[in-house]
Structure formats: structure tokens, C-alpha cells
Scaffold this active site. Structure first.
Site, PDB file in Angstrom:
ATOM      1  N   ASP A  72       0.780  -1.158   0.167  1.00 46.28           N
ATOM      2  CA  ASP A  72      -0.019  -0.135  -0.011  1.00 46.28           C
ATOM      3  C   ASP A  72       0.747   1.186   0.050  1.00 46.28           C
ATOM      4  O   ASP A  72       2.221   1.131   0.210  1.00 46.28           O
ATOM      5  CB  ASP A  72      -1.041  -0.179   1.301  1.00 46.28           C
ATOM      6  CG  ASP A  72      -0.221  -0.469   2.472  1.00 46.28           C
ATOM      7  OD1 ASP A  72       0.976  -0.272   2.613  1.00 46.28           O
ATOM      8  OD2 ASP A  72      -1.051  -0.809   3.451  1.00 46.28           O
ATOM      9  N   ASP A 141      -7.279  -2.833  14.600  1.00 48.14           N
ATOM     10  CA  ASP A 141      -8.629  -3.232  14.343  1.00 48.14           C
ATOM     11  C   ASP A 141      -8.750  -4.401  13.245  1.00 48.14           C
ATOM     12  O   ASP A 141      -9.812  -4.469  12.802  1.00 48.14           O
ATOM     13  CB  ASP A 141      -9.453  -1.942  13.515  1.00 48.14           C
ATOM     14  CG  ASP A 141      -8.726  -1.353  12.392  1.00 48.14           C
ATOM     15  OD1 ASP A 141      -7.770  -1.992  11.930  1.00 48.14           O
ATOM     16  OD2 ASP A 141      -9.086  -0.179  11.733  1.00 48.14           O
ATOM     17  N   HIS A 143      -7.112  -4.640  10.394  1.00 52.99           N
ATOM     18  CA  HIS A 143      -6.796  -4.498   8.788  1.00 52.99           C
ATOM     19  C   HIS A 143      -5.647  -5.052   8.675  1.00 52.99           C
ATOM     20  O   HIS A 143      -4.657  -5.001   9.116  1.00 52.99           O
ATOM     21  CB  HIS A 143      -7.297  -3.197   8.486  1.00 52.99           C
ATOM     22  CG  HIS A 143      -5.974  -2.174   8.949  1.00 52.99           C
ATOM     23  ND1 HIS A 143      -6.065  -1.584   9.814  1.00 52.99           N
ATOM     24  CD2 HIS A 143      -4.858  -2.085   8.353  1.00 52.99           C
ATOM     25  CE1 HIS A 143      -4.805  -0.580   9.785  1.00 52.99           C
ATOM     26  NE2 HIS A 143      -4.203  -0.890   8.986  1.00 52.99           N
ATOM     27  N   GLU A 148      -9.406  -1.608   5.583  1.00 49.77           N
ATOM     28  CA  GLU A 148      -9.793  -1.330   6.816  1.00 49.77           C
ATOM     29  C   GLU A 148     -11.290  -1.994   7.157  1.00 49.77           C
ATOM     30  O   GLU A 148     -11.917  -2.866   6.223  1.00 49.77           O
ATOM     31  CB  GLU A 148     -10.480   0.210   6.754  1.00 49.77           C
ATOM     32  CG  GLU A 148      -9.187   1.132   6.362  1.00 49.77           C
ATOM     33  CD  GLU A 148      -8.345   1.325   7.652  1.00 49.77           C
ATOM     34  OE1 GLU A 148      -8.105   0.324   8.224  1.00 49.77           O
ATOM     35  OE2 GLU A 148      -7.755   2.339   7.783  1.00 49.77           O
TER      36      GLU A 148
HETATM   37  C1  GLP Z   1      -0.629   0.289   8.373  1.00 49.21           C
HETATM   38  C2  GLP Z   1      -0.158  -0.413   7.252  1.00 49.21           C
HETATM   39  C3  GLP Z   1      -0.405  -1.856   7.661  1.00 49.21           C
HETATM   40  C4  GLP Z   1       0.167  -2.386   8.923  1.00 49.21           C
HETATM   41  C5  GLP Z   1      -0.590  -1.488  10.039  1.00 49.21           C
HETATM   42  C6  GLP Z   1       0.163  -1.628  11.200  1.00 49.21           C
HETATM   43  O1  GLP Z   1      -1.994   0.682   8.632  1.00 49.21           O
HETATM   44  N1  GLP Z   1      -1.057   0.017   6.174  1.00 49.21           N
HETATM   45  O2  GLP Z   1       0.195  -2.720   6.485  1.00 49.21           O
HETATM   46  O3  GLP Z   1       0.170  -3.604   9.073  1.00 49.21           O
HETATM   47  O4  GLP Z   1      -0.177  -0.116   9.885  1.00 49.21           O
HETATM   48  O5  GLP Z   1       1.315  -1.131  11.538  1.00 49.21           O
HETATM   49  P1  GLP Z   1       2.566  -1.326  12.698  1.00 49.21           P
HETATM   50  O6  GLP Z   1       3.172  -2.578  12.291  1.00 49.21           O
HETATM   51  O7  GLP Z   1       2.923  -0.314  12.762  1.00 49.21           O
HETATM   52  O8  GLP Z   1       1.582  -1.459  14.145  1.00 49.21           O
END
Ligand code: GLP
Length: 263
Positions: A72, A141, A143, A148
Site C-alpha cells: 500500500d 482493528d 486490517h 479497513e
Molecule cells: C498500517 C499499514 C499496515 C500495517 C499497519 C500496522 O496501517 N497499512 O500494512 O500492518 O499499519 O502497523 P504497525 O506494524 O506499525 O503496527
């Protein structure tokens, strides 16, 4: 589904990095038949990238014939913005290993034509024969990528408006200022992730415990998009003890006993 529960985030990172190296080596990729790796950003995979860089420096792996597709990218952040996922990937991984720039794919959040950008991305993945191994993190949450809550479980690459919970979680990278966080992102879909030959989702820390409980013990539903992984034939969740802390004791014991027998 395979579930690997490790004591610490560092143990999770070294397990996942070791698995990526094992898969790349097993595939013995060539220029004509590269290994196609799906990659995430966020704090969770940072340890994996560090370990992959170390293994590369010790000649344990080469990325010469590896093609990558990131999950993404934020809409409206140029590649040189320190919060863009382009920047994150260069700084934390790509510039330290022997990957060819032409083999790196990240969605362009600056495009004027989101639909065309997303369609091209899907076509590009198909042109390489699909993703061999997709690595992802998970939001608090539930995702995965930026799919989402209430995303279609058969969604494809598209533009997505971010949930308030994600904007709040990610504001830590934007001086804790919610107003600075982009409100939209381009993201591969759950359908795109499900077509990868193998998917690993990683989670560390207490704030991921509910997402992990839903993903492993909950029913498949669009509120917790991680639950789609239950439909994948080769899905692996790798989490630390804190992220596993809301799983029932029998679930934890079951998966630990299986892994002890594998090891
Ligand atoms: C973002 C990314 C996700 C990731 C999530 C959790 O929203 N788009 O791909 O998994 O954050 O991130 P973190 O690893 O910093 O908790």
C-alpha cells in the site's frame, strides 16, 4: 492455518526473515523466473528487514532475482516524504540489499488516475505469475494492508478512505497530529492478498491481541479483515506472546505443541 507464537518480537522477526530466505533459496529464482515477494511497512516488519539485511551482508541470501510488490501507499505523499511508504522501503530495506530498482513495485499515491494505477498494479502482479510469498502486518482493528473494517473480502487494488482508528494509530509517525495523517491510501485488496501462494501475517504487542484473537478464533467477517486468512490454504500468523495473550489457553497449547513437533 499455521500459527507460530514466539516469546518476543525479535524472535518473530528472525523466524520470518529465516522463512523468507528459505523460500527464496528453495525457489532458486532466475532473471526469467524471479521470486515474487509481497512486502509491508509499519513498525512490525522493521526487525524482519534488519535481519534480512544482515543475512544478505553475510552472503546468506541474494535479492538479485527477487521482485517485490508493496501492499500500500498513502495518497498525496511524494516518494521523498519521510512518511511515504516509498521512503520507508528505501531507507529500511531496499538501499541496503542488491535488489534491482526495476524489480521494485510500490503504488503511486501521487497519480492523477487512481483507477488506472490500481488496475496496472494488478496486471503487473499477474504478469509476474502472481505473488509467491506475501508478508503483512495487522492494524489494531484487524486490517491487513489498508483493507479497513468493512472492506469487501474479495476486494482488489483500489483507493480506500482510512478508518479513524487507523488514522489515530498512524498519527504517531506524523508528530502525533491526526490532521497531518493522509485520509486515503492506495492498497491491494483482500482478494489480491488471498491469491498469493503463501501469506504470513505478523503481530507484536498487546494492542494487536484482539486482532489476533479475531483472526484465529473469530468467525470470518468483514469487520476484521484479517479473518479472511482462514480461507487461505497456506496462511501463517506469526505473533509474540503479548499479541497472543487474548487467545484461549487450549488454542495456544495446540499451536505450540504442533510447532514443537515440527521443530
Ligand atoms: C498500517 C499499514 C499496515 C500495517 C499497519 C500496522 O496501517 N497499512 O500494512 O500492518 O499499519 O502497523 P504497525 O506494524 O506499525 O503496527
Amino acid at each position: 492455518m499455521r500459527v507460530i507464537i514466539k516469546d518476543s518480537a525479535a524472535d518473530c522477526a528472525s523466524w520470518v526473515a529465516g522463512y523468507i530466505v528459505y523460500r527464496i533459496k528453495k525457489a532458486a529464482p532466475t532473471a526469467k523466473k524471479p521470486f515474487v515477494l509481497g512486502l509491508p511497512t509499519g513498525s512490525t516488519p522493521l526487525g524482519v528487514y534488519k535481519e534480512l539485511i544482515r543475512l544478505y551482508q553475510n552472503n546468506r541470501v541474494s535479492f538479485e532475482h527477487v521482485v517485490t510488490f508493496n501492499m500500500d501507499e498513502y495518497v498525496g505523499l511524494p516518494p521523498d516524504d519521510k512518511n511515504s511508504y516509498h521512503y520507508f522501503m528505501q531507507e529500511n530495506f531496499f538501499k541496503h540489499v542488491n535488489i534491482h530498482p526495476k524489480n521494485i513495485h510500490i503504488l503511486n499515491g501521487m497519480t492523477k488516475d487512481y483507477a488506472a494505477e490500481c488496475e496496472n498494479y494488478e496486471n503487473n502482479i499477474k504478469a509476474y505469475g502472481g505473488i509467491d510469498l506475501m508478508i503483512g502486518g495487522v492494524g489494531s482493528d484487524g486490517h491487513i494492508a489498508f483493507n479497513e473494517p468493512f472492506s469487501s473480502l474479495s476486494s482488489r487494488t483500489r483507493i480506500k478512505t482510512l478508518a479513524p482508528s487507523t488514522i489515530k494509530d498512524n498519527s504517531r509517525f506524523f508528530d502525533n497530529d491526526i490532521s497531518k495523517v493522509p485520509t486515503q491510501a492506495l492498497t491491494i485488496g483482500i482478494g489480491t492478498i488471498m491469491e498469493a501462494r503463501e501469506v504470513i501475517i505478523m503481530a507484536n504487542g498487546n494492542n494487536k491481541a484482539e486482532a489476533i484473537r479475531q483472526g484465529i478464533e473469530g468467525n470470518i467477517n468483514h469487520m476484521w479483515t484479517i479473518t479472511a486468512l482462514q480461507q487461505h490454504q497456506h496462511g501463517i500468523i506469526v505473533c509474540d506472546a503479548d499479541a497472543a495473550s487474548k487467545l484461549s489457553q487450549p488454542t495456544i497449547e495446540y499451536f505450540k505443541s504442533i510447532e514443537n513437533r515440527v521443530a
